[in-house]
Design an enzyme around this catalytic site. Structure first.
Site, mmCIF file in Angstrom:
data_model
loop_
_atom_site.group_PDB
_atom_site.id
_atom_site.type_symbol
_atom_site.label_atom_id
_atom_site.label_comp_id
_atom_site.label_asym_id
_atom_site.label_seq_id
_atom_site.Cartn_x
_atom_site.Cartn_y
_atom_site.Cartn_z
ATOM 1 N N TYR A 198 0.844 -1.192 0.000
ATOM 2 C CA TYR A 198 0.000 0.000 0.000
ATOM 3 C C TYR A 198 0.880 1.244 0.000
ATOM 4 O O TYR A 198 1.927 1.269 0.659
ATOM 5 C CB TYR A 198 -0.870 0.048 1.261
ATOM 6 N N TYR A 211 -0.051 -9.810 0.392
ATOM 7 C CA TYR A 211 0.925 -9.218 1.319
ATOM 8 C C TYR A 211 0.897 -9.924 2.667
ATOM 9 O O TYR A 211 -0.133 -10.458 3.069
ATOM 10 C CB TYR A 211 0.697 -7.710 1.476
ATOM 11 N N ARG A 227 -2.303 -12.155 3.197
ATOM 12 C CA ARG A 227 -3.635 -11.834 2.679
ATOM 13 C C ARG A 227 -3.711 -12.194 1.203
ATOM 14 O O ARG A 227 -2.818 -11.863 0.434
ATOM 15 C CB ARG A 227 -3.930 -10.321 2.788
ATOM 16 N N HIS A 258 -6.745 -8.669 -2.946
ATOM 17 C CA HIS A 258 -8.109 -8.179 -2.720
ATOM 18 C C HIS A 258 -8.185 -6.688 -3.007
ATOM 19 O O HIS A 258 -7.174 -5.991 -2.997
ATOM 20 C CB HIS A 258 -8.568 -8.451 -1.273
ATOM 21 N N HIS A 318 -10.367 -3.390 -1.557
ATOM 22 C CA HIS A 318 -11.321 -2.891 -0.561
ATOM 23 C C HIS A 318 -12.358 -2.028 -1.274
ATOM 24 O O HIS A 318 -12.003 -1.191 -2.109
ATOM 25 C CB HIS A 318 -10.615 -2.048 0.499
HETATM 26 FE FE LIG Z 1 -6.030 -4.883 2.411
#
Ligand SMILES: [Fe+2]
Length: 234
Positions: free
Chosen positions: A105, A144, A154, A157, A159
């Site tokens: 991110y 990640y 994870r 995906h 959000h």
């Molecule tokens: Fe996330």
């Protein structure tokens, strides 16, 4: 087997529990006392909401927010926001945020050792059209690590947030990708009690959404009420 977007989301049967010990953060944040229903007053119900004026022409295209193109697998994600009985939810704000192709991110809190992409911020928004349709152009996010447990990753995906007619009417959830081997190991997805509910969060690869020589295509509907409601985060 994964469902398509049109078989998507319900707030009743498929709501993840507040406390799901394999998802470690829920041990800290799950309420320990009965919930109290707060009445909605005028300020909550009539506060400002987004309108056409605030949405830029490129806000839906996460690949065109910088001087160059982001690295990664270019893709289109589209679907409809639907109320019960399949009625379209029109002119509603849909927001997305995601990692870059390397799984990082663009946020100071994310310090895991994957590269940032100077051409990718990972946030977009659009309003649904008359048919309740949204559409984003982006790149496929990466998996990640997240330290929930040893070797926890994870699945890829995106959000999603959907606003209603006021700021207090907001649903937040995550869209996943079909065939991802990490889905079975993810406590956040697995906290949704039913297989049907979990499947509703997995997009469908859709050739009719792809653009030849340009981008892959995924379809994912968000259903706000009734049978087939999309599971959301509380
Ligand atoms: Fe996330």
């Amino acid at each position: 087997m994964h469902t398509t977007a049109t078989q998507a989301i319900s707030l009743t049967d498929d709501r993840p529990p507040y406390l799901y010990p394999p998802y470690r953060s829920t041990l800290i944040r799950a309420p320990k006392r009965p919930l109290i229903l707060l009445p909605h007053r005028l300020s909550e119900l009539t506060g400002p909401v987004f309108g056409d004026g605030q949405i830029g022409p490129l806000d839906h295209d996460l690949t065109r927010q910088h001087a160059g193109e982001p690295l990664g697998e270019r893709m289109i994600v589209t679907g409809r926001v639907l109320d019960s009985d399949g009625r379209p939810v029109r002119n509603t704000l849909v927001e997305v945020w995601q990692t870059n192709a390397a799984g990082r991110y663009a946020h100071r809190v994310d310090q895991h050792p994957a590269p940032l992409d100077p051409n990718f911020t990972g946030a977009g928004r659009c309003l649904t059209d008359h048919e309740g349709r949204y559409r984003f152009v982006t790149i496929k996010p990466g998996a990640y690590p997240w330290k929930n447990h040893t070797n926890a990753w994870r699945p890829a995906h995106i959000h999603f947030s959907v606003f209603g007619t006021a700021f207090i009417h907001r649903l937040v959830t995550q869209m996943y990708f079909p065939g991802d081997p990490l889905l079975a190991h993810d406590p956040i997805l697995q906290s949704i009690p039913s297989l049907a509910g979990r499947d509703r969060l997995v997009a469908a690869f859709d050739l009719s959404v792809t653009e030849p020589e340009w981008a892959l295509g995924y379809r994912w509907d968000i259903v706000l009420r009734g049978p087939g409601t999309t599971p959301v985060e509380d």
